[in-house]
Design an enzyme around this catalytic site. Structure first.
Site, short mmCIF file in Angstrom:
data_model
loop_
_atom_site.label_atom_id
_atom_site.label_comp_id
_atom_site.label_asym_id
_atom_site.label_seq_id
_atom_site.Cartn_x
_atom_site.Cartn_y
_atom_site.Cartn_z
N ASP A 31 39.83 36.71 48.40
CA ASP A 31 40.10 35.44 47.70
C ASP A 31 38.79 34.65 47.57
O ASP A 31 37.99 34.61 48.50
CB ASP A 31 41.14 34.62 48.47
CG ASP A 31 41.75 33.51 47.62
OD1 ASP A 31 42.93 33.64 47.24
OD2 ASP A 31 41.04 32.54 47.32
N ILE A 32 38.62 34.03 46.43
CA ILE A 32 37.38 33.29 46.17
C ILE A 32 37.29 32.00 47.00
O ILE A 32 36.20 31.50 47.27
CB ILE A 32 37.26 32.98 44.65
CG1 ILE A 32 35.83 32.75 44.23
CG2 ILE A 32 38.16 31.83 44.23
CD1 ILE A 32 35.63 32.75 42.72
N ASN A 88 53.35 33.09 46.46
CA ASN A 88 53.73 31.79 45.91
C ASN A 88 54.36 32.03 44.54
O ASN A 88 53.79 32.73 43.70
CB ASN A 88 52.50 30.89 45.77
CG ASN A 88 51.94 30.48 47.12
OD1 ASN A 88 52.69 30.21 48.05
ND2 ASN A 88 50.62 30.44 47.23
N GLY A 94 53.26 26.19 44.77
CA GLY A 94 51.82 26.03 44.56
C GLY A 94 51.16 27.20 43.88
O GLY A 94 49.95 27.40 44.01
N GLN A 95 51.93 27.99 43.13
CA GLN A 95 51.31 29.12 42.41
C GLN A 95 50.37 28.57 41.36
O GLN A 95 50.75 27.71 40.55
CB GLN A 95 52.39 29.99 41.74
CG GLN A 95 51.80 31.20 41.02
CD GLN A 95 52.86 32.12 40.42
OE1 GLN A 95 54.07 31.83 40.48
NE2 GLN A 95 52.42 33.22 39.84
N HIS A 101 50.91 37.98 42.81
CA HIS A 101 49.94 38.51 43.78
C HIS A 101 50.42 38.20 45.19
O HIS A 101 51.16 37.24 45.41
CB HIS A 101 48.55 37.92 43.54
CG HIS A 101 48.54 36.43 43.46
ND1 HIS A 101 48.93 35.75 42.31
CD2 HIS A 101 48.22 35.47 44.37
CE1 HIS A 101 48.84 34.45 42.53
NE2 HIS A 101 48.42 34.25 43.78
N HIS A 103 49.15 37.19 48.93
CA HIS A 103 48.05 36.74 49.81
C HIS A 103 48.21 37.46 51.15
O HIS A 103 49.31 37.56 51.69
CB HIS A 103 48.14 35.24 50.09
CG HIS A 103 47.94 34.37 48.90
ND1 HIS A 103 46.74 33.76 48.61
CD2 HIS A 103 48.80 33.98 47.92
CE1 HIS A 103 46.87 33.03 47.50
NE2 HIS A 103 48.11 33.15 47.07
P1 5GP Z 1 48.17 31.07 44.09
O1 5GP Z 1 47.83 29.63 44.30
O2 5GP Z 1 48.49 31.35 42.64
O3 5GP Z 1 49.21 31.60 45.03
O4 5GP Z 1 46.87 31.87 44.47
C1 5GP Z 1 45.81 32.08 43.60
C2 5GP Z 1 44.61 32.44 44.46
O5 5GP Z 1 43.67 33.06 43.64
C3 5GP Z 1 43.94 31.25 45.12
O6 5GP Z 1 43.93 31.44 46.53
C4 5GP Z 1 42.54 31.25 44.52
O7 5GP Z 1 41.56 30.89 45.46
C5 5GP Z 1 42.39 32.68 44.05
N1 5GP Z 1 41.53 32.84 42.90
C6 5GP Z 1 41.57 32.11 41.74
N2 5GP Z 1 40.65 32.55 40.87
C7 5GP Z 1 40.02 33.59 41.49
C8 5GP Z 1 38.95 34.47 41.08
O8 5GP Z 1 38.40 34.38 39.98
N3 5GP Z 1 38.57 35.42 41.97
C9 5GP Z 1 39.16 35.55 43.20
N4 5GP Z 1 38.70 36.53 44.00
N5 5GP Z 1 40.16 34.74 43.62
C10 5GP Z 1 40.57 33.78 42.77
#
Ligand code: 5GP
Ligand code: ZN
Length: 115
Positions: A31-32, A88, A94-95, A101, A103
């Site tokens: 994760d970034i 999520n 909070g998606q 995906h 986590h």
């Molecule tokens: P969500 O909030 O949708 O459950 O999770 C999305 C996740 O994707 C977040 O934890 C965010 O940090 C990660 N993320 C968003 N953009 C990127 C990216 O370009 N590269 C990587 N490696 N992670 C990302």
């Protein structure tokens, strides 16, 4: 594959990101913005917007991606210490990326209930 999808671009390589592991169904990346010492994302290669939109035909793929998550955790040596997997789905969860995906978080004690 969907246009304007960050995770489709990560899967295809349009956004250069190290694939820590992969199989025919998904890829594993870091994760970034990590929320734990280990924070991996397990991303299905198929563009599915969220768990709420999985079709009957896609459930086997979701199972395989969950298996990929378990194998990634095993490869990182996390079986003993434990880890949390989170999906999520939608606004209240909070998606932020509309490509389903998982986590995988580890390396510190996790709180319950989650925030
Ligand atoms: P969500 O909030 O949708 O459950 O999770 C999305 C996740 O994707 C977040 O934890 C965010 O940090 C990660 N993320 C968003 N953009 C990127 C990216 O370009 N590269 C990587 N490696 N992670 C990302
Ligand atoms: Zn996508």
């Amino acid at each position: 594959m969907s246009v304007d999808c960050t995770f489709c671009d990560i899967v295809s390589g349009v956004i250069p990101t190290e694939h820590l592991a992969s199989d025919p169904f998904g890829v594993v990346v870091a994760d970034i913005h990590p929320q734990a010492p280990t924070h991996l994302l397990i991303i299905p290669k198929l563009h599915i917007r969220s768990l709420a939109e999985v079709t009957e035909a896609e459930w086997p793929t979701i199972g395989r991606v969950l298996g990929l998550a378990a194998r990634a955790a095993h490869a990182c040596g996390l079986d003993q210490s434990g880890y949390r997997t989170v999906i999520n789905s939608g606004l209240n969860a909070g998606q932020t990326v509309d490509h389903l995906h998982i986590h995988l978080l580890a390396g510190r004690p996790m709180l319950w209930p989650p925030g």
